[in-house]
Design a protein around this motif. Structure first.
Motif, PDB file in Angstrom:
ATOM      1  N   CYS A  16       4.120   4.885   8.504  1.00 45.43           N
ATOM      2  CA  CYS A  16       5.267   3.977   8.578  1.00 45.43           C
ATOM      3  C   CYS A  16       5.875   3.587   7.235  1.00 45.43           C
ATOM      4  CB  CYS A  16       4.887   2.714   9.333  1.00 45.43           C
ATOM      5  SG  CYS A  16       3.694   1.661   8.475  1.00 45.43           S
ATOM      6  N   GLY A  17       5.215   3.945   6.139  1.00 42.53           N
ATOM      7  CA  GLY A  17       5.778   3.573   4.838  1.00 42.53           C
ATOM      8  C   GLY A  17       5.940   2.075   4.720  1.00 42.53           C
ATOM      9  N   PHE A  18       7.137   1.632   4.345  1.00 46.08           N
ATOM     10  CA  PHE A  18       7.374   0.201   4.195  1.00 46.08           C
ATOM     11  C   PHE A  18       7.944  -0.440   5.453  1.00 46.08           C
ATOM     12  CE2 PHE A  18       6.847   1.249  -0.282  1.00 46.08           C
ATOM     13  CZ  PHE A  18       5.959   0.254  -0.647  1.00 46.08           C
ATOM     14  N   GLY A  19       7.861   0.237   6.596  1.00 41.80           N
ATOM     15  CA  GLY A  19       8.083  -0.401   7.886  1.00 41.80           C
ATOM     16  C   GLY A  19       9.498  -0.476   8.425  1.00 41.80           C
ATOM     17  N   GLY A  20      10.429   0.249   7.853  1.00 42.24           N
ATOM     18  CA  GLY A  20      11.812   0.178   8.308  1.00 42.24           C
ATOM     19  C   GLY A  20      12.003   0.568   9.768  1.00 42.24           C
ATOM     20  N   PHE A  21      11.342   1.633  10.210  1.00 43.48           N
ATOM     21  CA  PHE A  21      11.490   2.076  11.593  1.00 43.48           C
ATOM     22  C   PHE A  21      10.862   1.074  12.555  1.00 43.48           C
ATOM     23  CE2 PHE A  21      10.192   4.821  15.248  1.00 43.48           C
ATOM     24  CZ  PHE A  21      11.466   5.147  15.674  1.00 43.48           C
ATOM     25  N   VAL A  22       9.744   0.482  12.156  1.00 48.08           N
ATOM     26  CA  VAL A  22       9.094  -0.533  12.989  1.00 48.08           C
ATOM     27  C   VAL A  22      10.029  -1.729  13.157  1.00 48.08           C
ATOM     28  CG1 VAL A  22       7.151  -2.147  13.136  1.00 48.08           C
ATOM     29  CG2 VAL A  22       6.759   0.198  12.384  1.00 48.08           C
ATOM     30  N   THR A  36      -0.277   3.052   8.126  1.00 53.95           N
ATOM     31  CA  THR A  36      -0.118   3.816   6.894  1.00 53.95           C
ATOM     32  C   THR A  36      -1.469   3.930   6.198  1.00 53.95           C
ATOM     33  OG1 THR A  36       1.012   3.922   4.751  1.00 53.95           O
ATOM     34  CG2 THR A  36       0.557   1.723   5.602  1.00 53.95           C
ATOM     35  N   ILE A  37      -1.647   4.994   5.435  1.00 56.62           N
ATOM     36  CA  ILE A  37      -2.891   5.133   4.670  1.00 56.62           C
ATOM     37  C   ILE A  37      -2.803   4.418   3.331  1.00 56.62           C
ATOM     38  CG2 ILE A  37      -3.600   7.274   5.785  1.00 56.62           C
ATOM     39  CD1 ILE A  37      -2.631   8.749   3.248  1.00 56.62           C
ATOM     40  N   ALA A  38      -1.611   3.909   2.981  1.00 54.95           N
ATOM     41  CA  ALA A  38      -1.427   3.217   1.704  1.00 54.95           C
ATOM     42  C   ALA A  38      -1.711   1.725   1.880  1.00 54.95           C
ATOM     43  CB  ALA A  38      -0.010   3.425   1.186  1.00 54.95           C
ATOM     44  N   LYS A  39      -2.797   1.258   1.306  1.00 56.20           N
ATOM     45  CA  LYS A  39      -3.216  -0.140   1.445  1.00 56.20           C
ATOM     46  C   LYS A  39      -2.133  -1.098   0.964  1.00 56.20           C
ATOM     47  CE  LYS A  39      -6.597  -3.328   1.884  1.00 56.20           C
ATOM     48  NZ  LYS A  39      -6.069  -4.381   2.719  1.00 56.20           N
ATOM     49  N   ALA A  40      -1.505  -0.800  -0.163  1.00 60.28           N
ATOM     50  CA  ALA A  40      -0.467  -1.693  -0.702  1.00 60.28           C
ATOM     51  C   ALA A  40       0.704  -1.822   0.268  1.00 60.28           C
ATOM     52  CB  ALA A  40       0.020  -1.184  -2.057  1.00 60.28           C
ATOM     53  N   GLN A  41       1.095  -0.719   0.891  1.00 62.45           N
ATOM     54  CA  GLN A  41       2.195  -0.776   1.867  1.00 62.45           C
ATOM     55  C   GLN A  41       1.794  -1.615   3.077  1.00 62.45           C
ATOM     56  OE1 GLN A  41       2.973   3.387   2.588  1.00 62.45           O
ATOM     57  NE2 GLN A  41       4.735   3.381   1.214  1.00 62.45           N
ATOM     58  N   SER A  42       0.605  -1.402   3.578  1.00 55.99           N
ATOM     59  CA  SER A  42       0.130  -2.156   4.730  1.00 55.99           C
ATOM     60  C   SER A  42       0.093  -3.647   4.428  1.00 55.99           C
ATOM     61  CB  SER A  42      -1.260  -1.667   5.127  1.00 55.99           C
ATOM     62  OG  SER A  42      -1.774  -2.428   6.188  1.00 55.99           O
ATOM     63  N   ASP A  43      -0.438  -4.014   3.280  1.00 52.65           N
ATOM     64  CA  ASP A  43      -0.527  -5.420   2.891  1.00 52.65           C
ATOM     65  C   ASP A  43       0.861  -6.046   2.759  1.00 52.65           C
ATOM     66  OD1 ASP A  43      -3.277  -5.191   2.853  1.00 52.65           O
ATOM     67  OD2 ASP A  43      -3.429  -5.104   0.658  1.00 52.65           O
ATOM     68  N   ARG A  47       2.494  -8.994   5.126  1.00 52.34           N
ATOM     69  CA  ARG A  47       2.893 -10.232   4.445  1.00 52.34           C
ATOM     70  C   ARG A  47       4.387 -10.513   4.612  1.00 52.34           C
ATOM     71  NH1 ARG A  47       0.952  -8.849   0.014  1.00 52.34           N
ATOM     72  NH2 ARG A  47       2.821  -8.056  -0.970  1.00 52.34           N
ATOM     73  N   GLU A  48       5.209  -9.493   4.443  1.00 48.91           N
ATOM     74  CA  GLU A  48       6.663  -9.669   4.425  1.00 48.91           C
ATOM     75  C   GLU A  48       7.322  -9.568   5.800  1.00 48.91           C
ATOM     76  OE1 GLU A  48       8.505 -10.268   1.577  1.00 48.91           O
ATOM     77  OE2 GLU A  48       6.618 -10.398   0.468  1.00 48.91           O
ATOM     78  N   LYS A  49       6.739  -8.775   6.715  1.00 50.18           N
ATOM     79  CA  LYS A  49       7.445  -8.459   7.962  1.00 50.18           C
ATOM     80  C   LYS A  49       6.739  -8.943   9.223  1.00 50.18           C
ATOM     81  CE  LYS A  49       9.751  -4.546   5.906  1.00 50.18           C
ATOM     82  NZ  LYS A  49       9.193  -3.895   4.782  1.00 50.18           N
ATOM     83  N   GLY A  50       5.447  -9.107   9.170  1.00 49.69           N
ATOM     84  CA  GLY A  50       4.724  -9.554  10.352  1.00 49.69           C
ATOM     85  C   GLY A  50       3.414  -8.816  10.539  1.00 49.69           C
ATOM     86  N   ASP A  51       2.659  -9.274  11.486  1.00 48.70           N
ATOM     87  CA  ASP A  51       1.318  -8.747  11.733  1.00 48.70           C
ATOM     88  C   ASP A  51       1.347  -7.558  12.695  1.00 48.70           C
ATOM     89  OD1 ASP A  51      -1.423  -8.711  11.398  1.00 48.70           O
ATOM     90  OD2 ASP A  51      -1.780 -10.062  13.076  1.00 48.70           O
ATOM     91  N   TRP A  52       2.222  -6.607  12.406  1.00 51.24           N
ATOM     92  CA  TRP A  52       2.400  -5.437  13.265  1.00 51.24           C
ATOM     93  C   TRP A  52       1.996  -4.156  12.561  1.00 51.24           C
ATOM     94  CZ3 TRP A  52       7.564  -7.816  12.508  1.00 51.24           C
ATOM     95  CH2 TRP A  52       7.701  -8.955  13.278  1.00 51.24           C
ATOM     96  N   PHE A  53       1.314  -4.282  11.428  1.00 53.49           N
ATOM     97  CA  PHE A  53       1.011  -3.120  10.602  1.00 53.49           C
ATOM     98  C   PHE A  53      -0.489  -2.968  10.403  1.00 53.49           C
ATOM     99  CE2 PHE A  53       5.289  -4.438   9.660  1.00 53.49           C
ATOM    100  CZ  PHE A  53       5.974  -3.242   9.723  1.00 53.49           C
ATOM    101  N   TYR A  54      -0.902  -1.718  10.347  1.00 56.02           N
ATOM    102  CA  TYR A  54      -2.314  -1.392  10.188  1.00 56.02           C
ATOM    103  C   TYR A  54      -2.490  -0.444   9.009  1.00 56.02           C
ATOM    104  CZ  TYR A  54      -2.545  -3.272  14.869  1.00 56.02           C
ATOM    105  OH  TYR A  54      -2.437  -4.092  15.949  1.00 56.02           O
ATOM    106  N   TRP A  55      -3.671  -0.523   8.418  1.00 49.30           N
ATOM    107  CA  TRP A  55      -4.032   0.354   7.306  1.00 49.30           C
ATOM    108  C   TRP A  55      -5.125   1.278   7.802  1.00 49.30           C
ATOM    109  CZ3 TRP A  55      -8.581  -0.647   3.894  1.00 49.30           C
ATOM    110  CH2 TRP A  55      -8.694   0.322   2.887  1.00 49.30           C
ATOM    111  N   GLY A  56      -4.919   2.577   7.644  1.00 47.96           N
ATOM    112  CA  GLY A  56      -5.953   3.520   8.038  1.00 47.96           C
ATOM    113  C   GLY A  56      -5.397   4.878   8.404  1.00 47.96           C
TER     114      GLY A  56
END
Length: 76
Positions: A16-22, A36-43, A47-56
């Protein structure tokens, strides 16, 4: 009209990258999540968009909904 998605559908955006499609899907009334596999993107997404993102690794991700109700939308 992508993947015949409509309000109420559950969408998992793999890579999902930085979450635009979500964000787009959620604005259209879908229950959308991103992974996303990128921890920084997930965090940042959480933080910025909501609790709809996962790291892994999406190949090991087990959503808490029936798989038949999930449209998987891989990144292009």
């Amino acid at each position: 009209k992508m993947c015949d998605m409509k309000p109420g559908d559950v969408v998992l955006n793999c890579g999902c990258g930085f979450g635009g499609f979500v964000e787009y899907c959620r604005k259209k009334g879908m229950e959308a999540y991103g992974i996303t596999i990128a921890k920084a993107q997930s965090d940042e997404n959480s933080r910025e968009k909501g609790d709809w993102f996962y790291w892994g690794d999406y190949t090991k991700f087990k959503p808490e909904v029936e798989e038949s109700k999930v449209t998987v939308a891989p990144a292009e």
